[in-house]
Enzyme design. Structure first.
Site, PDB file in Angstrom:
ATOM      1  N   GLU A 166      -5.671  -2.724  -3.594  1.00 13.72           N
ATOM      2  CA  GLU A 166      -6.313  -1.410  -3.520  1.00 13.72           C
ATOM      3  C   GLU A 166      -6.827  -0.916  -4.871  1.00 13.72           C
ATOM      4  O   GLU A 166      -6.387   0.111  -5.391  1.00 13.72           O
ATOM      5  CB  GLU A 166      -5.355  -0.373  -2.927  1.00 13.72           C
ATOM      6  CG  GLU A 166      -4.930  -0.713  -1.518  1.00 13.72           C
ATOM      7  CD  GLU A 166      -4.131   0.403  -0.852  1.00 13.72           C
ATOM      8  OE1 GLU A 166      -3.742   1.350  -1.537  1.00 13.72           O
ATOM      9  OE2 GLU A 166      -3.902   0.311   0.361  1.00 13.72           O
ATOM     10  N   GLU A 376      -2.019  -4.706   5.090  1.00 14.32           N
ATOM     11  CA  GLU A 376      -1.153  -3.531   5.291  1.00 14.32           C
ATOM     12  C   GLU A 376      -1.643  -2.725   6.479  1.00 14.32           C
ATOM     13  O   GLU A 376      -2.848  -2.529   6.638  1.00 14.32           O
ATOM     14  CB  GLU A 376      -1.165  -2.584   4.081  1.00 14.32           C
ATOM     15  CG  GLU A 376      -0.370  -3.065   2.902  1.00 14.32           C
ATOM     16  CD  GLU A 376      -0.388  -2.081   1.730  1.00 14.32           C
ATOM     17  OE1 GLU A 376      -0.466  -0.859   1.959  1.00 14.32           O
ATOM     18  OE2 GLU A 376      -0.322  -2.563   0.578  1.00 14.32           O
TER      19      GLU A 376
HETATM   20  C1  BGP Z   1      -0.991   1.720   0.183  1.00 14.87           C
HETATM   21  C2  BGP Z   1      -0.247   0.971  -0.874  1.00 14.87           C
HETATM   22  C3  BGP Z   1       1.187   0.750  -0.571  1.00 14.87           C
HETATM   23  C4  BGP Z   1       1.868   1.843   0.207  1.00 14.87           C
HETATM   24  C5  BGP Z   1       1.008   2.404   1.325  1.00 14.87           C
HETATM   25  C6  BGP Z   1       1.531   3.688   1.913  1.00 14.87           C
HETATM   26  O1  BGP Z   1      -1.961   2.512  -0.409  1.00 14.87           O
HETATM   27  O2  BGP Z   1      -0.834  -0.281  -1.131  1.00 14.87           O
HETATM   28  O3  BGP Z   1       1.840   0.403  -1.751  1.00 14.87           O
HETATM   29  O4  BGP Z   1       2.517   2.734  -0.573  1.00 14.87           O
HETATM   30  O5  BGP Z   1      -0.310   2.644   0.923  1.00 14.87           O
HETATM   31  O6  BGP Z   1       1.179   4.760   1.122  1.00 14.87           O
HETATM   32  P1  BGP Z   1       2.142   5.925   0.763  1.00 14.87           P
HETATM   33  O7  BGP Z   1       3.370   5.285   0.238  1.00 14.87           O
HETATM   34  O8  BGP Z   1       1.423   6.740  -0.249  1.00 14.87           O
HETATM   35  O9  BGP Z   1       2.377   6.662   2.030  1.00 14.87           O
END
Ligand code: BGP
Length: 475
Positions: A166, A376
């Site tokens: 990301e 993800e």
């Molecule tokens: C993405 C990231 C992850 C994870 C996920 C959930 O942006 O790659 O590392 O954290 O989002 O986001 P958050 O933890 O902010 O809810």
């Protein structure tokens, strides 16, 4: 009639080093920017940090055993740069490399495919102090050297490599919204840093190709939030096109074709915020394209036209889980986000939109013609540990079920999807939202009993996913 999932489909799950490992100063590890930033008072929700996280560093065997029992086919994790090179460059920390040897071998002993992310936001603090981290072109060489160490060490066993996780998020939050390290808010710097990261990404892919690692694939993971127009008003349609271009094509086109989208670049030039592109950069970007697109999909955005004067600007995100506390954002003169009456939202105000996954998979397939690895997707929620030690996360099952169906629909339409990694495997640290925002299929107990137990308890979603994997996607 839906098509079946391919027989070699990678049913996986994901994590990132800072969010799970803990052991932040153990066995020679150097500090990363997150080891420092998360300790700045007020930087994260309730000042939570990843010093201990879920202690995966010491409990990886137990975690991998649970993966094996679930039948997981792939596990995506990231390597902490400062574990391997405590100062980001120079002396190698053999103990750091050995940890990942052990983790990879443990996974392989159960036939779980390791999917390795080179960089999930934790640049060594030394490089930040020495030259400003991603803000200096010196990082290109250092990141490349680090990546080559990993390719040589693990290339015989690791066949799926993710370059940057990301880039749009870590550069955006680091240099535009100022919510990630180094907490800068400067659009010009944002685009400069982003270009440097593009070059670093391409350079690493070029080195990867030069090593000709047998059967190995490489690609970036991008946080793609597909955009819908609010209405058929042509102004809203154009607003949605502007948003898609500035929020997604601005990265994806560069990865896939080595080209910045023209209209977006013209806009940056007009605003005086276009990045400096050095001779040779574009040639490198064009020459070093990925084998697949890694897709992190969580939500869609709906936008409408945003007037130049008095328009909506900066976002107010919700890091607390208090539903409805976020505010819309946009670029005056171009677009602003607005609620979508057809989609639900999570407690953190993220839309829940499985059809959006179907949409984005098709957009990527049509525009780039590259295979897609979903790196993800998942639901952040407050989970409750019941008195009988169970977690009935029906809402997560419902979320994942609908997204799995959306993937199958996209496959039926002819999209090539290599695999699906749920976010996340165990519960873990949510960067700015603390430990209360849980994503895992495996619960990590830190609220009840002794705070330090960190015991693992499979949630109901763990068993549901076990069934999905066993039947190759039948639900
Ligand atoms: C993405 C990231 C992850 C994870 C996920 C959930 O942006 O790659 O590392 O954290 O989002 O986001 P958050 O933890 O902010 O809810």
């Amino acid at each position: 009639q839906l098509k079946d999932f391919p027989t070699d489909f990678l049913w996986g799950s994901a994590s990132a080093a800072y969010q799970v490992e803990g052991a932040w100063n153990v066995d020679g590890k150097g500090k990363s920017v997150w080891d420092v930033y998360a300790k700045v008072p007020g930087a994260t929700f309730q000042d939570t940090n990843g010093d201990v996280a879920v202690d995966h560093y010491h409990r990886y065997k137990e975690d991998v055993k649970l993966m094996a029992e679930q039948g997981l086919k792939a596990y995506r994790f990231s390597i902490a740069w400062s574990r391997v090179l405590p100062n980001g460059t120079g002396e190698i920390n053999e103990a750091g490399l050995e940890f990942y040897d052990r983790l990879i071998d443990e996974l392989l002993s159960y036939q779980i495919t390791p999917v390795v992310t080179l960089y999930h936001w934790d640049i060594p603090q030394t490089l930040m102090e020495r030259y400003g981290g991603w803000e200096s072109r010196e990082v290109i060489e250092d990141f490349n050297n680090y990546a080559v160490i990993l390719f040589k060490r693990y290339g015989d066993r690791v066949k799926h490599w993710v370059t940057l996780n990301e880039q749009n998020v870590f550069v955006g939050q680091g240099y535009k919204t100022g919510t990630h390290p180094p907490a800068v808010r400067d659009e010009k710097r944002f685009y400069e840093v982003n270009h440097i990261a593009n070059v670093a990404n391409a350079k690493v892919i070029q080195s990867f190709r030069a090593l000709s690692i047998e059967d190995a694939l490489i690609g970036p993971s991008f946080a793609y939030t597909p955009v819908y127009p609010k209405s058929p008003n042509p102004k809203d349609i154009l607003a949605a096109e502007n948003a898609e271009e500035l929020l997604s094509h601005f990265w994806m086109d560069v990865y896939a074709w080595g080209e910045y989208p023209r209209v977006a670049m013209n806009y940056l030039i007009k605003e005086g915020i276009a990045p400096t592109i050095l001779p040779g950069d574009l040639e490198l970007l064009k020459a070093a394209t990925p084998d697949f697109m890694g897709l992190n999909y969580y939500q869609t955005a709906t936008v409408e036209y945003n007037p130049l004067n008095g328009g909506v600007g900066e976002a107010k995100p919700n890091f607390t889980g208090k539903k409805g506390s976020s505010k819309d954002s946009g670029i005056p003169g171009l677009f602003k986000t607005t609620a979508n009456p057809f989609t639900e939202t999570t407690d953190w105000d993220w839309t829940i939109d499985p059809e959006g996954l179907h949409v984005v998979l098709r957009r990527i397939e049509n525009r780039y013609q590259l295979p897609i690895l979903i790196t993800e997707n998942g639901l952040g929620a407050f989970d409750k540990l019941e008195s009988d030690d169970t977690i009935n996360d029906e809402y997560r099952i419902d979320y994942l079920k609908r997204h799995v169906k959306a993937i199958q629909e996209a496959i039926t339409d002819g999209v090539t999807v290599l695999g699906y990694c749920t976010w996340s495997y165990t519960d873990l640290l949510s960067w700015l939202n603390g430990y209360q925002k849980r994503y895992g299929m495996v619960f990590v107990d830190r609220d009840e009993h002794d705070e330090k137990t960190l015991r693992r308890i499979p949630k109901k979603s763990y068993y549901w996913y076990q069934g999905v994997i066993a039947s190759n996607g039948k639900q």
